[in-house]
Motif scaffolding. Structure first.
Motif, PDB file in Angstrom:
ATOM      1  N   GLU A 125       0.877  -1.176   0.000  1.00 24.64           N
ATOM      2  CA  GLU A 125       0.000   0.000   0.000  1.00 24.64           C
ATOM      3  C   GLU A 125       0.912   1.222   0.000  1.00 24.64           C
ATOM      4  O   GLU A 125       1.738   1.391   0.891  1.00 24.64           O
ATOM      5  CB  GLU A 125      -0.911   0.035   1.227  1.00 24.64           C
ATOM      6  CG  GLU A 125      -1.851   1.239   1.195  1.00 24.64           C
ATOM      7  CD  GLU A 125      -2.840   1.250   2.341  1.00 24.64           C
ATOM      8  OE1 GLU A 125      -3.828   0.489   2.277  1.00 24.64           O
ATOM      9  OE2 GLU A 125      -2.615   2.012   3.313  1.00 24.64           O
ATOM     10  N   ILE A 126       0.783   2.046  -1.040  1.00 24.96           N
ATOM     11  CA  ILE A 126       1.699   3.169  -1.246  1.00 24.96           C
ATOM     12  C   ILE A 126       0.931   4.482  -1.250  1.00 24.96           C
ATOM     13  O   ILE A 126      -0.107   4.603  -1.902  1.00 24.96           O
ATOM     14  CB  ILE A 126       2.455   3.015  -2.591  1.00 24.96           C
ATOM     15  CG1 ILE A 126       3.316   1.737  -2.569  1.00 24.96           C
ATOM     16  CG2 ILE A 126       3.333   4.237  -2.861  1.00 24.96           C
ATOM     17  CD1 ILE A 126       4.017   1.454  -3.898  1.00 24.96           C
ATOM     18  N   GLU A 127       1.465   5.447  -0.505  1.00 28.44           N
ATOM     19  CA  GLU A 127       0.962   6.820  -0.575  1.00 28.44           C
ATOM     20  C   GLU A 127       2.042   7.672  -1.238  1.00 28.44           C
ATOM     21  O   GLU A 127       3.180   7.727  -0.766  1.00 28.44           O
ATOM     22  CB  GLU A 127       0.678   7.376   0.822  1.00 28.44           C
ATOM     23  CG  GLU A 127       0.229   8.840   0.780  1.00 28.44           C
ATOM     24  CD  GLU A 127       0.072   9.471   2.159  1.00 28.44           C
ATOM     25  OE1 GLU A 127      -0.327  10.646   2.225  1.00 28.44           O
ATOM     26  OE2 GLU A 127       0.368   8.785   3.164  1.00 28.44           O
ATOM     27  N   LEU A 128       1.677   8.312  -2.353  1.00 30.77           N
ATOM     28  CA  LEU A 128       2.618   9.209  -3.028  1.00 30.77           C
ATOM     29  C   LEU A 128       2.505  10.587  -2.381  1.00 30.77           C
ATOM     30  O   LEU A 128       1.542  11.319  -2.597  1.00 30.77           O
ATOM     31  CB  LEU A 128       2.324   9.289  -4.528  1.00 30.77           C
ATOM     32  CG  LEU A 128       3.224  10.215  -5.346  1.00 30.77           C
ATOM     33  CD1 LEU A 128       4.703   9.891  -5.135  1.00 30.77           C
ATOM     34  CD2 LEU A 128       2.881  10.150  -6.832  1.00 30.77           C
ATOM     35  N   ILE A 129       3.497  10.909  -1.569  1.00 28.75           N
ATOM     36  CA  ILE A 129       3.470  12.165  -0.808  1.00 28.75           C
ATOM     37  C   ILE A 129       3.819  13.353  -1.688  1.00 28.75           C
ATOM     38  O   ILE A 129       3.141  14.385  -1.672  1.00 28.75           O
ATOM     39  CB  ILE A 129       4.452  12.080   0.386  1.00 28.75           C
ATOM     40  CG1 ILE A 129       4.064  10.925   1.313  1.00 28.75           C
ATOM     41  CG2 ILE A 129       4.492  13.402   1.149  1.00 28.75           C
ATOM     42  CD1 ILE A 129       5.112  10.615   2.363  1.00 28.75           C
ATOM     43  N   SER A 130       4.892  13.219  -2.480  1.00 30.15           N
ATOM     44  CA  SER A 130       5.325  14.345  -3.313  1.00 30.15           C
ATOM     45  C   SER A 130       6.145  13.851  -4.481  1.00 30.15           C
ATOM     46  O   SER A 130       6.688  12.737  -4.468  1.00 30.15           O
ATOM     47  CB  SER A 130       6.146  15.347  -2.487  1.00 30.15           C
ATOM     48  OG  SER A 130       7.382  14.766  -2.076  1.00 30.15           O
ATOM     49  N   CYS A 131       6.218  14.697  -5.499  1.00 30.78           N
ATOM     50  CA  CYS A 131       7.122  14.448  -6.625  1.00 30.78           C
ATOM     51  C   CYS A 131       7.666  15.791  -7.069  1.00 30.78           C
ATOM     52  O   CYS A 131       6.947  16.790  -7.100  1.00 30.78           O
ATOM     53  CB  CYS A 131       6.413  13.726  -7.770  1.00 30.78           C
ATOM     54  SG  CYS A 131       4.969  14.584  -8.430  1.00 30.78           S
ATOM     55  N   MET A 132       8.912  15.814  -7.365  1.00 36.15           N
ATOM     56  CA  MET A 132       9.540  17.060  -7.789  1.00 36.15           C
ATOM     57  C   MET A 132      10.672  16.748  -8.757  1.00 36.15           C
ATOM     58  O   MET A 132      11.150  15.615  -8.832  1.00 36.15           O
ATOM     59  CB  MET A 132      10.090  17.841  -6.584  1.00 36.15           C
ATOM     60  CG  MET A 132      11.180  17.115  -5.815  1.00 36.15           C
ATOM     61  SD  MET A 132      11.757  18.012  -4.353  1.00 36.15           S
ATOM     62  CE  MET A 132      12.600  19.398  -5.130  1.00 36.15           C
ATOM     63  N   GLY A 133      11.086  17.754  -9.519  1.00 33.96           N
ATOM     64  CA  GLY A 133      12.187  17.563 -10.441  1.00 33.96           C
ATOM     65  C   GLY A 133      13.463  17.187  -9.718  1.00 33.96           C
ATOM     66  O   GLY A 133      13.647  17.469  -8.529  1.00 33.96           O
ATOM     67  N   LYS A 134      14.372  16.569 -10.448  1.00 36.17           N
ATOM     68  CA  LYS A 134      15.656  16.174  -9.876  1.00 36.17           C
ATOM     69  C   LYS A 134      16.559  17.393  -9.774  1.00 36.17           C
ATOM     70  O   LYS A 134      16.669  18.186 -10.708  1.00 36.17           O
ATOM     71  CB  LYS A 134      16.311  15.116 -10.769  1.00 36.17           C
ATOM     72  CG  LYS A 134      17.573  14.509 -10.190  1.00 36.17           C
ATOM     73  CD  LYS A 134      18.067  13.376 -11.075  1.00 36.17           C
ATOM     74  CE  LYS A 134      19.296  12.707 -10.490  1.00 36.17           C
ATOM     75  NZ  LYS A 134      19.747  11.579 -11.350  1.00 36.17           N
ATOM     76  N   ASP A 135      17.200  17.546  -8.630  1.00 39.78           N
ATOM     77  CA  ASP A 135      18.103  18.676  -8.404  1.00 39.78           C
ATOM     78  C   ASP A 135      19.415  18.415  -9.139  1.00 39.78           C
ATOM     79  O   ASP A 135      20.174  17.522  -8.777  1.00 39.78           O
ATOM     80  CB  ASP A 135      18.353  18.839  -6.902  1.00 39.78           C
ATOM     81  CG  ASP A 135      19.192  20.060  -6.568  1.00 39.78           C
ATOM     82  OD1 ASP A 135      19.579  20.794  -7.500  1.00 39.78           O
ATOM     83  OD2 ASP A 135      19.452  20.295  -5.375  1.00 39.78           O
ATOM     84  N   ILE A 136      19.671  19.192 -10.197  1.00 35.15           N
ATOM     85  CA  ILE A 136      20.919  19.019 -10.959  1.00 35.15           C
ATOM     86  C   ILE A 136      21.843  20.223 -10.800  1.00 35.15           C
ATOM     87  O   ILE A 136      22.806  20.375 -11.558  1.00 35.15           O
ATOM     88  CB  ILE A 136      20.632  18.756 -12.455  1.00 35.15           C
ATOM     89  CG1 ILE A 136      19.927  19.953 -13.103  1.00 35.15           C
ATOM     90  CG2 ILE A 136      19.837  17.481 -12.641  1.00 35.15           C
ATOM     91  CD1 ILE A 136      19.879  19.866 -14.625  1.00 35.15           C
ATOM     92  N   SER A 137      21.551  21.085  -9.829  1.00 31.13           N
ATOM     93  CA  SER A 137      22.419  22.246  -9.597  1.00 31.13           C
ATOM     94  C   SER A 137      23.759  21.781  -9.041  1.00 31.13           C
ATOM     95  O   SER A 137      23.848  20.726  -8.393  1.00 31.13           O
ATOM     96  CB  SER A 137      21.766  23.227  -8.621  1.00 31.13           C
ATOM     97  OG  SER A 137      21.537  22.611  -7.368  1.00 31.13           O
ATOM     98  N   GLU A 138      24.799  22.548  -9.296  1.00 33.60           N
ATOM     99  CA  GLU A 138      26.148  22.167  -8.865  1.00 33.60           C
ATOM    100  C   GLU A 138      26.236  22.044  -7.349  1.00 33.60           C
ATOM    101  O   GLU A 138      26.893  21.138  -6.825  1.00 33.60           O
ATOM    102  CB  GLU A 138      27.163  23.192  -9.371  1.00 33.60           C
ATOM    103  CG  GLU A 138      28.601  22.824  -9.090  1.00 33.60           C
ATOM    104  CD  GLU A 138      29.594  23.776  -9.721  1.00 33.60           C
ATOM    105  OE1 GLU A 138      30.804  23.571  -9.526  1.00 33.60           O
ATOM    106  OE2 GLU A 138      29.168  24.734 -10.400  1.00 33.60           O
TER     107      GLU A 138
END
Length: 412
Positions: A125-138
Motif C-alpha cells: 500500500e503506497i501513498e505518493l506524498i510528493s514528486c519534484m524535479g531532480k536537483d541538478i544544480s552544482e
C-alpha cells in the motif's frame, strides 16, 4: 521477525504490468484514496512515498510510518524494486493505492531475509506524498530542478564539443521571454547566449528528449539580458532535436586524434576572434594533449602534428595573456619556444608577461630578442622604453620611501 498485524488484502483491480500477457498477472493496482487534482510524476523525478508491505495472508513485514521516515528515490532509475517504479508512475500526488505483485517485480527468488520468503507474492500500500524535479544544480541547492517530459532515444548523453540543435522556450510569469531553435557547440553555449542552466541540463539529455527545468536564485543570474529579476522563478522547456556527439578520446586512433585536433583548433581560433578565451583554452589544451604522444606514420602527418602542437601552445599563451593568467602564459611561451627558439610572438608574449609582473629587466631581454629576430617590430621598441620608464619610476618611489623613513627616524 514479521509483525502479526493483519489487514484485508484485495485481489481485484487494474492490471498495470508493463507487458500484459493475460495468463501471468504480475502487478495489480487498486486505488484506495484518489486525488484527481494531484500532479503525476515523470521519469527521474524525486518521489517521496510512505508504504506498507504485507504478505498475502495480511502479515505486515514493513511499515515506513512506524518510524515516521518516508522513502525517497528517483523514479524509473532502478534504485528500488521494480514494483515501486512501475506502481508510482501510475499514481498522482496525494493518492493512496494498493498493489499486488508477483515475485518478478518484488523480491524475486531471493526474498527479503527474515521477512519475505523466496518467490513470494506481496501486497504494497503506497501513498505518493510528493514528486519534484531532480536537483541538478552544482551545489544541490535546488536552484535547477529538472523533469523529463519525454524520454529520448538511446543511452549516450550530450558530451563536450557535441553539435546540438535545440528548441528552447523560457517562461516567466506565464509569458514567453525566450523562444528559438538554435544549433551550437556543447560547452560553448555562451557564444549563442545559451543560459548556463540550460547548457548544464543538455549534458544530461539524450537525442529526442524533452526536459523542463525550473530555475531560481543563482540559476537566474545570467538571464538579466531578458530583464528577469534575480529573485524570479523561471521555467525552460528544452527539446534536443539533433545530437552529433563528439568522439570520446578512448575511441580515437592516433590518426583520428590528428583529424579531431584540426577541428578543435579551428573552433578555438574562432573563439579567440570572438573574445571567448576560456573556451579557446580548453580546445587548445585538448589539441596538445591528443598529439603529445601520438604515433603517426606519414611524414606529412607528423609535420602537421608538430604544427598543431606548436600553434596550440603559441595561441594558449595569447589566451592566458588576455585572461591575466601570467604564470600559464609564461609556461605556454616556454613550451612553444622549445619547439621553435626563434618564434617572435612567443618571445614577445613572454616579455609582456614579465612586464605585467614587474620583471622589467627580463622583459627587456625578451623584447631585445624580438628585435634580433625582427628589427622592425616597433611595438617591442615601445615596450622596452616602457620598461625603462617603469624602472625609473620604481627607483624614484624607493628613494622617496627611504627618505620618508629616515626623516621619521631622525625626528625620534
Amino acid at each position: 521477525m514479521p509483525s502479526k498485524k493483519k489487514r484485508d488484502v484485495p485481489f481485484d483491480g487494474e492490471d498495470i504490468t508493463p507487458t500484459k500477457d493475460g495468463c501471468n498477472i504480475r502487478l495489480y493496482k487498486q486505488i484506495v484514496r484518489e486525488n484527481s487534482e494531484g500532479e503525476k510524476p515523470w521519469f527521474d523525478d524525486k518521489v517521496t512515498i510512505h508504504y506498507t508491505g504485507s504478505l498475502i495472508d495480511g502479515t505486515i513485514f514493513k511499515d515506513s510510518r512506524e518510524n515516521g521516515e518516508p522513502i525517497s528515490f528517483n523514479l524509473g532509475r532502478g534504485e528500488v524494486i521494480k514494483a515501486w517504479d512501475i506502481a508510482v508512475e501510475t499514481m498522482k500526488c496525494g493518492e493512496i493505492s494498493k498493489f499486488f505483485s508477483k515475485p518478478k517485480y518484488a523480491y524475486g527468488l531471493k526474498g527479503l531475509p527474515g521477512k519475505v520468503e523466496p518467490a513470494t507474492n506481496v501486497i504494497f500500500e503506497i501513498e505518493l506524498i510528493s514528486c519534484m524535479g531532480k536537483d541538478i544544480s552544482e551545489e544541490r541547492d535546488e536552484s535547477i530542478l529538472r523533469r523529463i517530459i519525454k524520454r529520448g532515444d538511446g543511452y549516450e548523453p550530450t558530451n563536450e564539443d557535441s553539435i546540438v540543435e535545440v528548441d528552447l522556450k523560457g517562461i516567466y510569469q506565464d509569458k514567453i521571454f525566450d523562444e528559438r531553435t538554435v544549433t551550437f557547440i556543447a560547452g560553448a553555449g555562451i557564444v549563442e547566449n545559451i543560459p548556463s542552466a540550460v547548457e548544464r541540463t543538455l549534458f544530461r539529455m539524450i537525442k529526442g528528449e524533452h526536459s523542463r527545468i525550473y530555475l531560481k536564485n543563482k540559476a537566474v543570474e545570467d538571464l538579466k539580458r531578458f530583464d528577469i529579476p534575480s529573485d524570479a522563478s523561471v521555467q525552460y522547456d528544452i527539446k534536443l532535436i539533433k545530437l552529433e556527439r563528439a568522439k570520446e578520446e578512448r575511441a580515437l586512433s592516433d590518426d583520428q586524434k590528428l583529424e579531431q585536433s584540426e577541428i578543435l583548433k579551428t573552433r578555438a581560433d574562432e573563439f579567440v576572434k570572438g573574445g571567448f578565451y576560456e573556451l579557446a583554452v580548453s580546445r587548445y589544451r585538448t589539441v596538445f594533449h591528443y598529439l603529445l604522444n601520438a604515433t603517426l606514420i606519414s611524414e606529412k602527418d607528423r609535420q602537421r602534428s608538430w604544427e598543431l602542437k606548436f600553434a596550440s601552445q603559441s595561441n594558449l599563451a595569447l589566451c592566458y595573456l588576455k585572461l591575466g593568467n601570467y604564470s600559464e602564459c609564461k609556461r605556454s611561451c616556454e613550451t612553444a619556444l622549445a619547439h621553435d627558439k626563434r618564434h617572435e610572438k612567443s618571445h614577445f608574449r613572454l616579455g609582456q608577461c614579465r612586464l605585467a609582473t614587474r620583471n622589467y629587466d627580463l622583459a627587456i631581454k625578451d623584447f631585445e630578442t624580438v628585435l634580433e629576430i625582427n628589427p622592425s617590430n616597433e611595438q617591442a621598441k615601445q615596450l622596452i622604453n616602457e620598461c625603462h620608464r617603469k624602472i625609473k619610476e620604481h627607483e624614484i618611489d624607493e628613494k622617496e620611501l627611504y627618505s620618508s623613513f629616515f626623516k621619521k627616524t631622525n625626528k625620534k
